[in-house]
Design a protein around this motif. Structure first.
Motif, PDB file in Angstrom:
ATOM      1  N   LEU A 177     -13.313  50.082  45.619  1.00  0.00           N
ATOM      2  CA  LEU A 177     -13.595  48.778  46.211  1.00  0.00           C
ATOM      3  C   LEU A 177     -15.020  48.310  45.937  1.00  0.00           C
ATOM      4  N   SER A 178     -15.768  49.092  45.164  1.00  0.00           N
ATOM      5  CA  SER A 178     -17.162  48.757  44.828  1.00  0.00           C
ATOM      6  C   SER A 178     -17.996  48.520  46.077  1.00  0.00           C
ATOM      7  N   SER A 179     -17.808  49.370  47.072  1.00  0.00           N
ATOM      8  CA  SER A 179     -18.550  49.241  48.321  1.00  0.00           C
ATOM      9  C   SER A 179     -20.010  49.634  48.113  1.00  0.00           C
ATOM     10  N   PRO A 180     -20.941  48.965  48.801  1.00  0.00           N
ATOM     11  CA  PRO A 180     -22.365  49.336  48.700  1.00  0.00           C
ATOM     12  C   PRO A 180     -22.627  50.660  49.398  1.00  0.00           C
ATOM     13  N   ARG A 181     -23.817  51.168  49.207  1.00  0.00           N
ATOM     14  CA  ARG A 181     -24.146  52.492  49.746  1.00  0.00           C
ATOM     15  C   ARG A 181     -24.130  52.525  51.263  1.00  0.00           C
ATOM     16  N   HIS A 182     -24.370  51.370  51.906  1.00  0.00           N
ATOM     17  CA  HIS A 182     -24.301  51.337  53.366  1.00  0.00           C
ATOM     18  C   HIS A 182     -22.899  51.683  53.846  1.00  0.00           C
ATOM     19  N   ILE A 183     -21.877  51.166  53.172  1.00  0.00           N
ATOM     20  CA  ILE A 183     -20.495  51.472  53.536  1.00  0.00           C
ATOM     21  C   ILE A 183     -20.192  52.943  53.276  1.00  0.00           C
ATOM     22  N   HIS A 184     -20.632  53.452  52.135  1.00  0.00           N
ATOM     23  CA  HIS A 184     -20.448  54.878  51.845  1.00  0.00           C
ATOM     24  C   HIS A 184     -21.082  55.731  52.939  1.00  0.00           C
ATOM     25  N   HIS A 185     -22.292  55.346  53.343  1.00  0.00           N
ATOM     26  CA  HIS A 185     -23.018  56.115  54.353  1.00  0.00           C
ATOM     27  C   HIS A 185     -22.282  56.119  55.685  1.00  0.00           C
ATOM     28  N   LEU A 186     -21.898  54.947  56.169  1.00  0.00           N
ATOM     29  CA  LEU A 186     -21.223  54.862  57.462  1.00  0.00           C
ATOM     30  C   LEU A 186     -19.858  55.530  57.429  1.00  0.00           C
ATOM     31  N   TRP A 193     -16.999  50.202  63.246  1.00  0.00           N
ATOM     32  CA  TRP A 193     -16.149  49.198  62.615  1.00  0.00           C
ATOM     33  C   TRP A 193     -15.483  48.319  63.670  1.00  0.00           C
ATOM     34  N   PRO A 194     -15.194  47.050  63.334  1.00  0.00           N
ATOM     35  CA  PRO A 194     -14.483  46.176  64.275  1.00  0.00           C
ATOM     36  C   PRO A 194     -13.040  46.626  64.466  1.00  0.00           C
ATOM     37  N   ARG A 195     -12.369  45.999  65.414  1.00  0.00           N
ATOM     38  CA  ARG A 195     -10.963  46.312  65.649  1.00  0.00           C
ATOM     39  C   ARG A 195     -10.150  45.946  64.408  1.00  0.00           C
ATOM     40  N   LEU A 196      -8.995  46.575  64.252  1.00  0.00           N
ATOM     41  CA  LEU A 196      -8.202  46.408  63.033  1.00  0.00           C
ATOM     42  C   LEU A 196      -7.596  45.023  62.916  1.00  0.00           C
ATOM     43  N   SER A 197      -7.480  44.294  64.003  1.00  0.00           N
ATOM     44  CA  SER A 197      -6.941  42.939  63.947  1.00  0.00           C
ATOM     45  C   SER A 197      -8.011  41.895  63.658  1.00  0.00           C
ATOM     46  N   SER A 198      -9.254  42.330  63.510  1.00  0.00           N
ATOM     47  CA  SER A 198     -10.337  41.397  63.259  1.00  0.00           C
ATOM     48  C   SER A 198     -10.244  40.832  61.846  1.00  0.00           C
ATOM     49  N   GLY A 199     -10.709  39.597  61.683  1.00  0.00           N
ATOM     50  CA  GLY A 199     -10.744  38.990  60.368  1.00  0.00           C
ATOM     51  C   GLY A 199     -11.778  39.599  59.455  1.00  0.00           C
ATOM     52  N   ARG A 200     -12.701  40.400  60.012  1.00  0.00           N
ATOM     53  CA  ARG A 200     -13.726  41.070  59.229  1.00  0.00           C
ATOM     54  C   ARG A 200     -13.633  42.583  59.421  1.00  0.00           C
ATOM     55  N   CYS A 201     -12.408  43.094  59.539  1.00  0.00           N
ATOM     56  CA  CYS A 201     -12.221  44.502  59.866  1.00  0.00           C
ATOM     57  C   CYS A 201     -12.684  45.427  58.749  1.00  0.00           C
ATOM     58  N   GLU A 202     -12.867  44.913  57.543  1.00  0.00           N
ATOM     59  CA  GLU A 202     -13.286  45.760  56.434  1.00  0.00           C
ATOM     60  C   GLU A 202     -14.802  45.922  56.360  1.00  0.00           C
ATOM     61  N   GLU A 203     -15.553  45.269  57.255  1.00  0.00           N
ATOM     62  CA  GLU A 203     -17.010  45.341  57.243  1.00  0.00           C
ATOM     63  C   GLU A 203     -17.499  46.030  58.508  1.00  0.00           C
ATOM     64  N   PRO A 204     -18.503  46.895  58.384  1.00  0.00           N
ATOM     65  CA  PRO A 204     -19.036  47.576  59.577  1.00  0.00           C
ATOM     66  C   PRO A 204     -19.799  46.603  60.459  1.00  0.00           C
ATOM     67  N   TYR A 205     -20.134  47.039  61.646  1.00  0.00           N
ATOM     68  CA  TYR A 205     -20.797  46.185  62.617  1.00  0.00           C
ATOM     69  C   TYR A 205     -22.166  45.718  62.150  1.00  0.00           C
ATOM     70  N   SER A 206     -22.975  46.602  61.588  1.00  0.00           N
ATOM     71  CA  SER A 206     -24.321  46.215  61.225  1.00  0.00           C
ATOM     72  C   SER A 206     -24.827  47.133  60.157  1.00  0.00           C
ATOM     73  N   GLY A 207     -25.961  46.737  59.536  1.00  0.00           N
ATOM     74  CA  GLY A 207     -26.545  47.577  58.506  1.00  0.00           C
ATOM     75  C   GLY A 207     -27.992  47.228  58.304  1.00  0.00           C
ATOM     76  N   MET A 208     -28.695  48.075  57.616  1.00  0.00           N
ATOM     77  CA  MET A 208     -30.098  47.853  57.348  1.00  0.00           C
ATOM     78  C   MET A 208     -30.265  46.794  56.272  1.00  0.00           C
ATOM     79  N   THR A 209     -31.370  46.076  56.339  1.00  0.00           N
ATOM     80  CA  THR A 209     -31.663  45.088  55.321  1.00  0.00           C
ATOM     81  C   THR A 209     -31.792  45.784  53.970  1.00  0.00           C
ATOM     82  N   GLY A 210     -31.216  45.181  52.964  1.00  0.00           N
ATOM     83  CA  GLY A 210     -31.192  45.787  51.650  1.00  0.00           C
ATOM     84  C   GLY A 210     -29.906  46.518  51.380  1.00  0.00           C
ATOM     85  N   GLU A 211     -29.128  46.798  52.456  1.00  0.00           N
ATOM     86  CA  GLU A 211     -27.856  47.468  52.293  1.00  0.00           C
ATOM     87  C   GLU A 211     -26.696  46.523  52.556  1.00  0.00           C
TER      88      GLU A 211
END
Length: 347
Positions: A106-115, A280-298
């Motif tokens: 899915l070409s996820s950034p390192r922030h997603i890999h980390h979380l 991560w948000p609930r599975l019914s969320s429209g943004r369920c594939e994105e984590p809640y927060s991340g550091m700037t640059g990630e």
């Protein structure tokens, strides 16, 4: 937002801002601690040390038993259907590899890999720690306890006896006979494979009822239908099916009763779901594939980073268009409130 809540939020934000404004070593450490997941890794390390201590030094509580109790007189399986080494392969290394592969595809950034890795490992160690802690405190005999114990021939029937009547010389085989409740295989399997199932459901939007448009705030709140894909749903269900098979094998090997397996499975699933929702948000969320927060640059890929170098935010369905109710999903919003002037006449 109520005035008291607004005041409380601003007070907390002000205190956090004062910490970040400190100079010197204390300020640097404070900023680094607040802007990273170091506290989560520290907690993970403490849980790992606690589990190693329990596994190495703690013996279970030995309940009394009778040698003619049919419930604990099943044969001892020398060869298990799912030994511990296979359990680690099925519920730890395989899910971790699939999580990494999914993020790579899915070409996820390192922030997603980390979380993803942090959440998965935390679910595993927290489940294992709590399971072993309960096992040793409860001290319930396994269904094959008599075969493990090998009681002395002079042991009287119909009389409560303790571990002192056992002639078994292998320390682990003997004392592990009082670690039946709950099932460690079941909780471990549903923790590892359950996290994989939740992650796939989120990334493939299996339960998402809407999709966010790309553009502004108004576009982001539009509801777009998402096709229900049975193939994706079955793919996400497959890890849970594997965990169920591992749990059932414990009854087949006479290592656990049904209630041991059920409680272990529920423990693993509940702990994993709780830990998954921390990131991560609930599975019914429209943004369920994105984590809640991340550091700037990630989080550049989503434009979520704050210009001041603090955590970004992920908008949820509860947030109304144009700045209605806004849920703090990652950390405190440290940006100062914007003063709005009087509304002008429409053009």
């Amino acid at each position: 937002m109520a005035p008291s809540t607004l005041h409380s939020s601003r007070t907390r934000a002000g205190s956090l801002g004062s910490i970040e404004s400190k100079h010197g070593l204390i300020g640097s450490v404070s900023r680094w601690w607040m802007r990273s997941y170091t506290s989560d890794w520290v907690a993970f390390s403490l849980l790992l040390v606690g589990y190693i201590f329990i596994a190495a030094f703690v013996e279970p509580f030995h309940r009394l038993f009778t040698i003619n109790d049919i419930r604990i007189s099943f044969p001892h399986a020398e060869v298990e259907r799912v030994p511990v080494s296979h359990l680690f392969a099925y519920a730890l290394f395989l899910p971790l590899a699939l999580l990494t592969l999914t993020n790579y595809l899915l070409s996820s950034p390192r922030h997603i890999h980390h979380l993803t890795t942090l959440g998965f490992l935390t679910s595993i160690i927290l489940t294992t720690f709590l399971t072993d802690l309960i096992k040793n405190m409860v001290g319930r005999p396994r269904p094959d306890l008599i075969a493990r114990c090998q009681p002395h021939p002079d042991t009287p029937p119909n009389k409560l006896v303790g571990v002192e009547v056992c002639t078994q010389t292998d320390h682990h085989t003997l004392h592990d006979g009082w670690r039946s409740f709950p099932s460690g295989h079941s909780s471990f399997a549903f923790a590892g494979l359950g996290y994989l199932a939740l992650f796939w459901c989120g990334q493939f939007r299996v339960f998402s009822s809407s999709s966010s448009g790309g553009g502004g705030v108004i576009d982001g709140m539009e509801k777009v239908l998402v096709k229900r894909d049975l193939l994706k749903a079955l793919l996400c269900l497959s890890p849970l099916l594997g965990a169920l098979m591992i749990a059932i094998s414990r009854c087949m090997d006479y290592r656990h009763d049904v209630e041991d397996v059920c409680v272990g499975a529920v423990m693993g699933w509940v702990i994993t779901y709780w830990n998954y929702r921390r990131y991560w948000p609930r599975l019914s969320s429209g943004r369920c594939e994105e984590p809640y927060s991340g550091m700037t640059g990630e989080r550049e890929y989503a434009g979520q980073g704050d210009v001041n170098g603090r955590y970004g935010r992920v908008r949820d369905e509860e947030e109304g268009a144009g700045g209605g109710f806004q849920r703090n999903v990652g950390t405190f919003d440290l940006t100062p409130p914007v003063e709005l002037g009087p509304l002008g006449s429409p053009t």
